[in-house]
Design a protein around this motif. Structure first.
Motif, PDB file in Angstrom:
ATOM      1  N   TRP A 174       0.829  -1.204   0.000  1.00  0.00           N
ATOM      2  CA  TRP A 174       0.000   0.000   0.000  1.00  0.00           C
ATOM      3  C   TRP A 174       0.868   1.261   0.000  1.00  0.00           C
ATOM      4  CZ3 TRP A 174      -4.939   1.171  -0.899  1.00  0.00           C
ATOM      5  CH2 TRP A 174      -5.386   2.442  -0.550  1.00  0.00           C
ATOM      6  N   LEU A 175       1.870   1.293   0.841  1.00  0.00           N
ATOM      7  CA  LEU A 175       2.720   2.485   0.932  1.00  0.00           C
ATOM      8  C   LEU A 175       3.605   2.639  -0.298  1.00  0.00           C
ATOM      9  CD1 LEU A 175       3.688   2.349   4.708  1.00  0.00           C
ATOM     10  CD2 LEU A 175       2.100   3.926   3.591  1.00  0.00           C
ATOM     11  N   ALA A 176       4.024   1.529  -0.895  1.00  0.00           N
ATOM     12  CA  ALA A 176       4.819   1.601  -2.119  1.00  0.00           C
ATOM     13  C   ALA A 176       4.019   2.260  -3.235  1.00  0.00           C
ATOM     14  CB  ALA A 176       5.277   0.210  -2.545  1.00  0.00           C
ATOM     15  N   LEU A 177       2.719   2.000  -3.268  1.00  0.00           N
ATOM     16  CA  LEU A 177       1.853   2.629  -4.268  1.00  0.00           C
ATOM     17  C   LEU A 177       1.774   4.139  -4.052  1.00  0.00           C
ATOM     18  CD1 LEU A 177      -1.101   0.056  -4.448  1.00  0.00           C
ATOM     19  CD2 LEU A 177       0.638   0.500  -6.197  1.00  0.00           C
ATOM     20  N   SER A 178       2.017   4.572  -2.835  1.00  0.00           N
ATOM     21  CA  SER A 178       2.013   6.009  -2.524  1.00  0.00           C
ATOM     22  C   SER A 178       3.371   6.651  -2.756  1.00  0.00           C
ATOM     23  CB  SER A 178       1.581   6.223  -1.064  1.00  0.00           C
ATOM     24  OG  SER A 178       0.284   5.709  -0.844  1.00  0.00           O
ATOM     25  N   GLY A 179       4.327   5.874  -3.259  1.00  0.00           N
ATOM     26  CA  GLY A 179       5.629   6.429  -3.610  1.00  0.00           C
ATOM     27  C   GLY A 179       6.697   6.306  -2.558  1.00  0.00           C
ATOM     28  N   TYR A 180       6.439   5.544  -1.511  1.00  0.00           N
ATOM     29  CA  TYR A 180       7.430   5.399  -0.443  1.00  0.00           C
ATOM     30  C   TYR A 180       8.352   4.201  -0.700  1.00  0.00           C
ATOM     31  CZ  TYR A 180       4.556   8.705   2.183  1.00  0.00           C
ATOM     32  OH  TYR A 180       3.862   9.816   2.582  1.00  0.00           O
ATOM     33  N   ASP A 181       9.566   4.322  -0.207  1.00  0.00           N
ATOM     34  CA  ASP A 181      10.542   3.240  -0.268  1.00  0.00           C
ATOM     35  C   ASP A 181      10.422   2.451   1.042  1.00  0.00           C
ATOM     36  OD1 ASP A 181      12.669   1.575  -0.567  1.00  0.00           O
ATOM     37  OD2 ASP A 181      14.211   3.133  -0.496  1.00  0.00           O
ATOM     38  N   THR A 182       9.833   1.264   0.984  1.00  0.00           N
ATOM     39  CA  THR A 182       9.552   0.517   2.209  1.00  0.00           C
ATOM     40  C   THR A 182      10.607  -0.547   2.484  1.00  0.00           C
ATOM     41  OG1 THR A 182       8.159  -1.076   1.038  1.00  0.00           O
ATOM     42  CG2 THR A 182       7.079   0.877   1.934  1.00  0.00           C
ATOM     43  N   GLU A 183      10.824  -0.806   3.770  1.00  0.00           N
ATOM     44  CA  GLU A 183      11.730  -1.863   4.233  1.00  0.00           C
ATOM     45  C   GLU A 183      10.987  -2.656   5.303  1.00  0.00           C
ATOM     46  OE1 GLU A 183      15.930   0.625   3.791  1.00  0.00           O
ATOM     47  OE2 GLU A 183      14.934   0.515   5.740  1.00  0.00           O
ATOM     48  N   ALA A 184      10.919  -3.959   5.168  1.00  0.00           N
ATOM     49  CA  ALA A 184      10.141  -4.784   6.093  1.00  0.00           C
ATOM     50  C   ALA A 184      11.062  -5.607   6.994  1.00  0.00           C
ATOM     51  CB  ALA A 184       9.209  -5.713   5.317  1.00  0.00           C
ATOM     52  N   TYR A 185      10.691  -5.695   8.273  1.00  0.00           N
ATOM     53  CA  TYR A 185      11.449  -6.460   9.257  1.00  0.00           C
ATOM     54  C   TYR A 185      10.496  -7.325  10.071  1.00  0.00           C
ATOM     55  CZ  TYR A 185      14.919  -2.924   8.075  1.00  0.00           C
ATOM     56  OH  TYR A 185      15.779  -2.106   7.392  1.00  0.00           O
ATOM     57  N   ALA A 186      10.923  -8.561  10.316  1.00  0.00           N
ATOM     58  CA  ALA A 186      10.069  -9.509  11.023  1.00  0.00           C
ATOM     59  C   ALA A 186      10.157  -9.379  12.535  1.00  0.00           C
ATOM     60  CB  ALA A 186      10.439 -10.939  10.611  1.00  0.00           C
ATOM     61  N   SER A 187      11.128  -8.611  13.030  1.00  0.00           N
ATOM     62  CA  SER A 187      11.275  -8.457  14.480  1.00  0.00           C
ATOM     63  C   SER A 187      11.915  -7.124  14.803  1.00  0.00           C
ATOM     64  CB  SER A 187      12.141  -9.584  15.059  1.00  0.00           C
ATOM     65  OG  SER A 187      13.482  -9.442  14.625  1.00  0.00           O
ATOM     66  N   ALA A 188      11.705  -6.694  16.044  1.00  0.00           N
ATOM     67  CA  ALA A 188      12.310  -5.445  16.490  1.00  0.00           C
ATOM     68  C   ALA A 188      13.823  -5.574  16.534  1.00  0.00           C
ATOM     69  CB  ALA A 188      11.765  -5.077  17.873  1.00  0.00           C
ATOM     70  N   GLU A 189      14.313  -6.740  16.939  1.00  0.00           N
ATOM     71  CA  GLU A 189      15.760  -6.958  17.023  1.00  0.00           C
ATOM     72  C   GLU A 189      16.409  -6.788  15.642  1.00  0.00           C
ATOM     73  OE1 GLU A 189      13.900  -9.351  20.368  1.00  0.00           O
ATOM     74  OE2 GLU A 189      13.468  -8.928  18.252  1.00  0.00           O
ATOM     75  N   GLU A 190      15.759  -7.333  14.618  1.00  0.00           N
ATOM     76  CA  GLU A 190      16.296  -7.223  13.256  1.00  0.00           C
ATOM     77  C   GLU A 190      16.275  -5.765  12.788  1.00  0.00           C
ATOM     78  OE1 GLU A 190      15.163  -8.646   8.692  1.00  0.00           O
ATOM     79  OE2 GLU A 190      14.038  -9.444  10.410  1.00  0.00           O
ATOM     80  N   ALA A 191      15.215  -5.037  13.095  1.00  0.00           N
ATOM     81  CA  ALA A 191      15.083  -3.651  12.645  1.00  0.00           C
ATOM     82  C   ALA A 191      16.093  -2.732  13.317  1.00  0.00           C
ATOM     83  CB  ALA A 191      13.663  -3.149  12.916  1.00  0.00           C
ATOM     84  N   LEU A 192      16.382  -2.973  14.596  1.00  0.00           N
ATOM     85  CA  LEU A 192      17.294  -2.084  15.330  1.00  0.00           C
ATOM     86  C   LEU A 192      18.666  -1.995  14.673  1.00  0.00           C
ATOM     87  CD1 LEU A 192      16.569  -2.790  19.103  1.00  0.00           C
ATOM     88  CD2 LEU A 192      16.285  -0.622  17.873  1.00  0.00           C
ATOM     89  N   GLY A 193      19.105  -3.095  14.071  1.00  0.00           N
ATOM     90  CA  GLY A 193      20.418  -3.084  13.428  1.00  0.00           C
ATOM     91  C   GLY A 193      20.481  -2.191  12.207  1.00  0.00           C
TER      92      GLY A 193
END
Length: 444
Positions: free
Chosen positions: A23-42
Motif C-alpha cells: 500500500w505504501l509503495a503505491l504512494s511512492g514510499y521506499d519501504t523496508e520490512a522487518y520480522a522483528s524489532a531486534e532485526e530492525a534495530l540493526g
C-alpha cells in the motif's frame, strides 16, 4: 534533490508486513520490512532517512521496548504504532514515551497513508535542520548561503551581522519560503553563542501538551533529553511558527523570559509566518510577549523584491541539480529571464528551488521550457506583465549580467573564451564586468 523517504515496517506477521508495504509503495514510499524489532534495530541509525511503523505486540522485544530503544537512539524519529482492539492503554503509553501516533486494527489504509505523510514531512524537516547545522558550522560559511547583490539582500546581511552580535531576543518574519530558518541559523553562527547549543522547535508540529512538555518539562522518567529551555541554556532556542502558541504557552514563555534577566541566558529567536494584513504575529501574540521578542526584528524580503538575484539563484540551483543528475544545466533565453524576473513567486525561494530541479529534469529529457514551468506555476500570469513595473532596460541588464556570469563560470574565468563565445571585444567585456560587479578572480 528531494528523495523519497523510507518507511521501516516492523511486524512479526508476514501478511501484515506485505500488505502495508504494498500500500505504501503505491504512494511512492521506499519501504523496508522487518520480522522483528531486534532485526530492525540493526538497520535504524540515529539519522535514519524515514519513519517507522511498528506493531506493539510482537514476540521477543515488543513494540513498547522497541520504541524506547528507538527514542534512546533518536528522539525525533517518528514512530507510528499499530495496536490491536482493546490495546488503547498501550497506545497511550506509547504516545507518552514518544510515539508519533498510533493505528488501531483493523485500520483504514487511507488513514495510514495520511499519518505516513505527516510523519515523513516532520522527519524531512528534522533531517534538513540537522544537515543544515552540520553544513553551516561557522559564520562565514552560512553567510555565503545568503546569495544576492540586491539592496534587499545587502540590508539583510547587514542586519544578520548586527543582530548576531547582540544578546536580545529576535523576531524573524516574512512570507513562507523566504528562508527564515536559515536566517535563524545565521544569527546564531555569527554571534558569541556560535559554539553553544542551537535548539529548534516547531510550535505547530505538536499538540499543546506535548509542546509544553518539550519546551518546559517535566520530562518523563525514561526520557534522557532535557526540556528545550534547559537544553538550549547558554545558546539559542529557535521557535518556529511562534504564532501557533496557545495563550497558556505564551504566558509560560513570557514568565521564562522575565526570569532570565538581561542579558538572557538563553537567546530566543522566534519565527513567524504571518504577514497578511490583519493577521500578523503582533495580532496573534499577547502584547507583552510580542514586544519582548520583537525588541530586535528581521523581516526577510520576498523573492519578487530581490530583482536580478532571482537569475543568480536560478543559475546556481540549476547547476547544482545538473551536477546531481549528471546532465547540463538548461540555458535561459532572454524571454525566459524576463519571465523569471516578472513571476510573482508566492512560494519564494522554496518555489524557485523546485522550479530549478524541474527545469533540469525536463532539460535532461529534451522536453519543455522554463517558460512552460512558470506558466504551470502561475497560470494566471501573462508573459508581458511585470509585478514590479520595471522598465525594459532593467530586464535587459539583468539578462546581460546573468549571461556573462554563466559564461565566465562555464569557462572558469578564461577571458578569451568568454570573448569568443559572446562575440565581445575585450574592452567592452571589461566595462560590462565592472558595471555588474563581476571579477575574474571569482571564477578561477
Amino acid at each position: 534533490m528531494t528523495k523519497a523517504m523510507k518507511i521501516a515496517i516492523v511486524d512479526d506477521e508476514k501478511d501484515m508486513r506485505q500488505s502495508i508495504s504494498q500500500w505504501l509503495a503505491l504512494s511512492g514510499y521506499d519501504t523496508e520490512a522487518y520480522a522483528s524489532a531486534e532485526e530492525a534495530l540493526g538497520a535504524l541509525g540515529a539519522d535514519y532517512p524515514g519513519i517507522v511503523i511498528s506493531d506493539i505486540k510482537m514476540p521477543g522485544m515488543d513494540g513498547i521496548q522497541f520504541l524506547k530503544k528507538l527514542m534512546g537512539n533518536d528522539s525525533a524519529l517518528p514512530v507510528i504504532m499499530i495496536t490491536g482492539h482493546g490495546d488503547v492503554p498501550m497506545a497511550v503509553e506509547a504516545m507518552r514515551i514518544g510515539a508519533f501516533d498510533f493505528l488501531e486494527k483493523p485500520f483504514n489504509p487511507d488513514r495510514m497513508s495520511e499519518l505516513a505523510k505527516k510523519a515523513t514531512n516532520a522527519r524531512r524537516l528534522t533531517l534538513d535542520n540537522r544537515a543544515l547545522r552540520k553544513e553551516l558550522s561557522d559564520g562565514s560559511q552560512i553567510m555565503s548561503k545568503l546569495i544576492g547583490q540586491s539592496p534587499a539582500m545587502e540590508r539583510l546581511r547587514e542586519d544578520v551581522l548586527d543582530l548576531g552580535q547582540a544578546d536580545g531576543h529576535v523576531l524573524i518574519d516574512g512570507e513562507t519560503g523566504t528562508g527564515k530558518t536559515l536566517i535563524a541559523h545565521a544569527l546564531h553562527a555569527v554571534g558569541s553563542r556560535a559554539g553553544k547549543k542551537f535548539v529548534l522547535i516547531s510550535c505547530a508540529a505538536m499538540d499543546e501538551d506535548a509542546l509544553m512538555r518539550r519546551l518546559f518539562g517535566p520530562m518523563q522518567p525514561d526520557e534522557t533529553r532535557l526540556p528545550a529551555i534547559e537544553e538550549a541554556r547558554g545558546g539559542t532556542l529557535v521557535l518556529e511558527d511562534i504564532e501557533a502558541l496557545s495563550d497558556s504557552a505564551q504566558a509560560r514563555l513570557l514568565s521564562v523570559i522575565n526570569d532570565q534577566g538581561t542579558p538572557p541566558e538563553t537567546r530566543i529567536v522566534a519565527i513567524c509566518n504571518l504577514q497578511d494584513e490583519g493577521n500578523t504575529c503582533e495580532s496573534k501574540l499577547r502584547p507583552d510577549l510580542y514586544f519582548r521578542l520583537a525588541a530586535l526584528k528581521i523581516t526577510v524580503p520576498p523573492l519578487r523584491a530581490r530583482g536580478e538575484d532571482i537569475l543568480t539563484l536560478f543559475t546556481r540551483l540549476s547547476e547544482q541539480y545538473a551536477d546531481e543528475y549528471g546532465c547540463d544545466a538548461p540555458k535561459v533565453s532572454a524571454q525566459e529571464a524576463a519571465q523569471l524576473l516578472q513571476a510573482p513567486w508566492p512560494g519564494n525561494v522554496r518555489q524557485l528551488i523546485n522550479l530549478a530541479e524541474r527545469a533540469v529534469l525536463q532539460s535532461r529529457r529534451g522536453q519543455g521550457t522554463i517558460a512552460s514551468l512558470l506558466m504551470s506555476d502561475h497560470e494566471e500570469m501573462q508573459p508581458v506583465m511585470t509585478t514590479e513595473g520595471k522598465p525594459l532596460k532593467e530586464y535587459v541588464e539583468a539578462f546581460e549580467r546573468m549571461l556573462i556570469d554563466n559564461t565566465m563560470r562555464r569557462h572558469k574565468g578564461s577571458i578569451s573564451a568568454v570573448m569568443d563565445e559572446l562575440c565581445l571585444p575585450r574592452r567592452t567585456l571589461n566595462e560590462k564586468m565592472a558595471k555588474y560587479g563581476l571579477q575574474r578572480a571569482d571564477y578561477i
